[in-house]
Write an enzyme that holds these catalytic residues in place. Structure first.
Site, PDB file in Angstrom:
ATOM      1  N   LYS A   9       0.822  -1.214   0.000  1.00 30.29           N
ATOM      2  CA  LYS A   9       0.000   0.000   0.000  1.00 30.29           C
ATOM      3  C   LYS A   9       0.864   1.276   0.000  1.00 30.29           C
ATOM      4  O   LYS A   9       2.068   1.210   0.257  1.00 30.29           O
ATOM      5  CB  LYS A   9      -0.932  -0.035   1.218  1.00 30.29           C
ATOM      6  CG  LYS A   9      -1.953  -1.184   1.173  1.00 30.29           C
ATOM      7  CD  LYS A   9      -2.924  -1.094   2.344  1.00 30.29           C
ATOM      8  CE  LYS A   9      -3.940  -2.232   2.313  1.00 30.29           C
ATOM      9  NZ  LYS A   9      -4.916  -2.126   3.422  1.00 30.29           N
ATOM     10  N   THR A  91      -5.147  -6.980  10.835  1.00 30.29           N
ATOM     11  CA  THR A  91      -5.455  -5.697  10.188  1.00 30.29           C
ATOM     12  C   THR A  91      -4.908  -4.522  10.990  1.00 30.29           C
ATOM     13  O   THR A  91      -4.309  -3.609  10.440  1.00 30.29           O
ATOM     14  CB  THR A  91      -7.000  -5.548  10.049  1.00 30.29           C
ATOM     15  OG1 THR A  91      -7.521  -6.738   9.448  1.00 30.29           O
ATOM     16  CG2 THR A  91      -7.359  -4.347   9.211  1.00 30.29           C
ATOM     17  N   ARG A 102       2.801  -6.392   9.092  1.00 26.23           N
ATOM     18  CA  ARG A 102       2.091  -5.240   9.650  1.00 26.23           C
ATOM     19  C   ARG A 102       2.680  -4.817  10.996  1.00 26.23           C
ATOM     20  O   ARG A 102       2.758  -3.622  11.300  1.00 26.23           O
ATOM     21  CB  ARG A 102       0.596  -5.547   9.750  1.00 26.23           C
ATOM     22  CG  ARG A 102      -0.088  -5.412   8.378  1.00 26.23           C
ATOM     23  CD  ARG A 102      -1.464  -5.969   8.375  1.00 26.23           C
ATOM     24  NE  ARG A 102      -2.240  -5.540   7.195  1.00 26.23           N
ATOM     25  CZ  ARG A 102      -3.390  -6.083   6.842  1.00 26.23           C
ATOM     26  NH1 ARG A 102      -3.912  -7.063   7.559  1.00 26.23           N
ATOM     27  NH2 ARG A 102      -4.035  -5.649   5.779  1.00 26.23           N
ATOM     28  N   ASN A 112      -1.886   0.247   6.694  1.00 28.31           N
ATOM     29  CA  ASN A 112      -1.360  -0.993   7.273  1.00 28.31           C
ATOM     30  C   ASN A 112      -0.517  -1.820   6.298  1.00 28.31           C
ATOM     31  O   ASN A 112      -0.462  -3.034   6.366  1.00 28.31           O
ATOM     32  CB  ASN A 112      -2.492  -1.813   7.908  1.00 28.31           C
ATOM     33  CG  ASN A 112      -3.554  -2.218   6.911  1.00 28.31           C
ATOM     34  OD1 ASN A 112      -3.432  -1.943   5.725  1.00 28.31           O
ATOM     35  ND2 ASN A 112      -4.584  -2.883   7.390  1.00 28.31           N
ATOM     36  N   HIS A 115      -2.140  -5.359   1.485  1.00 29.35           N
ATOM     37  CA  HIS A 115      -3.430  -6.039   1.289  1.00 29.35           C
ATOM     38  C   HIS A 115      -3.130  -7.474   0.886  1.00 29.35           C
ATOM     39  O   HIS A 115      -2.159  -7.723   0.165  1.00 29.35           O
ATOM     40  CB  HIS A 115      -4.238  -5.369   0.167  1.00 29.35           C
ATOM     41  CG  HIS A 115      -5.383  -6.228  -0.307  1.00 29.35           C
ATOM     42  ND1 HIS A 115      -6.603  -6.234   0.333  1.00 29.35           N
ATOM     43  CD2 HIS A 115      -5.467  -7.146  -1.303  1.00 29.35           C
ATOM     44  CE1 HIS A 115      -7.388  -7.113  -0.268  1.00 29.35           C
ATOM     45  NE2 HIS A 115      -6.725  -7.687  -1.260  1.00 29.35           N
TER      46      HIS A 115
END
Ligand code: GDP
Length: 137
Positions: A9, A91, A102, A112, A115
């Site tokens: 991300k 998450t 993460r 975070n 994906h």
């Protein structure tokens, strides 16, 4: 053998930890079968995350996902969907196990770092969303 979709991300791309994240996959038996760097449009992001459209955080999530370029990959390996989810961690990075992507690279429940498809059926849909069949080797 399974295939799953992974996205690094915008937060992780900005921090230049792309190589470190891909290393986690490769050293844990997930091969990169396709990869591209791209800037998602608002339309792309809304379609990709359409399952979350009723959630309170939907517009924040879309704004975040279009805030900079992402790396989109197909990962391939035994139990790739579950293995990727395990390597990613929860998450919310505060709840993610030590040593997960993460826990090590995410900033918040929104930003975070990665994906990963949550099941084989969604993996197929997500891979087709980003890659033509002849772009996955
Ligand atoms: P994932 O499968 O672990 O990525 O989690 P979900 O499918 O539940 O959520 C999708 C994405 O929405 C997450 O990875 C976060 O980037 C974002 N997200 C989830 N929960 C929240 C939240 O409470 N607030 C915000 N701003 N974003 C969230």
């Amino acid at each position: 053998m399974e295939q799953t979709l992974s996205i690094i991300k915008p937060d992780a791309v900005k921090k230049s930890v792309v190589g470190k994240i891909i290393d986690r996959f490769e050293t844990n038996g997930l091969r990169v079968a396709a990869i591209k760097k791209m800037q998602l449009s608002k339309k792309d992001a809304e379609q990709f995350y359409s399952v979350h459209k009723e959630r309170s955080f939907f517009s924040d999530l879309i704004q975040f996902m279009i805030s900079g370029p992402v790396i989109v990959m197909v990962l391939e390996g035994e139990n790739a969907v579950l293995k990727n989810r395990e390597l990613m961690g929860s998450t919310n990075p505060k709840e993610a196990k030590k040593g997960t992507i993460r826990a090590d690279f995410a900033d918040s429940v929104e930003a975070n770092a990665v994906h990963g498809s949550d099941c084989l059926e969604n993996a197929k849909i997500e891979i087709e969303f980003f890659f033509a069949k002849n772009a996955v080797y």
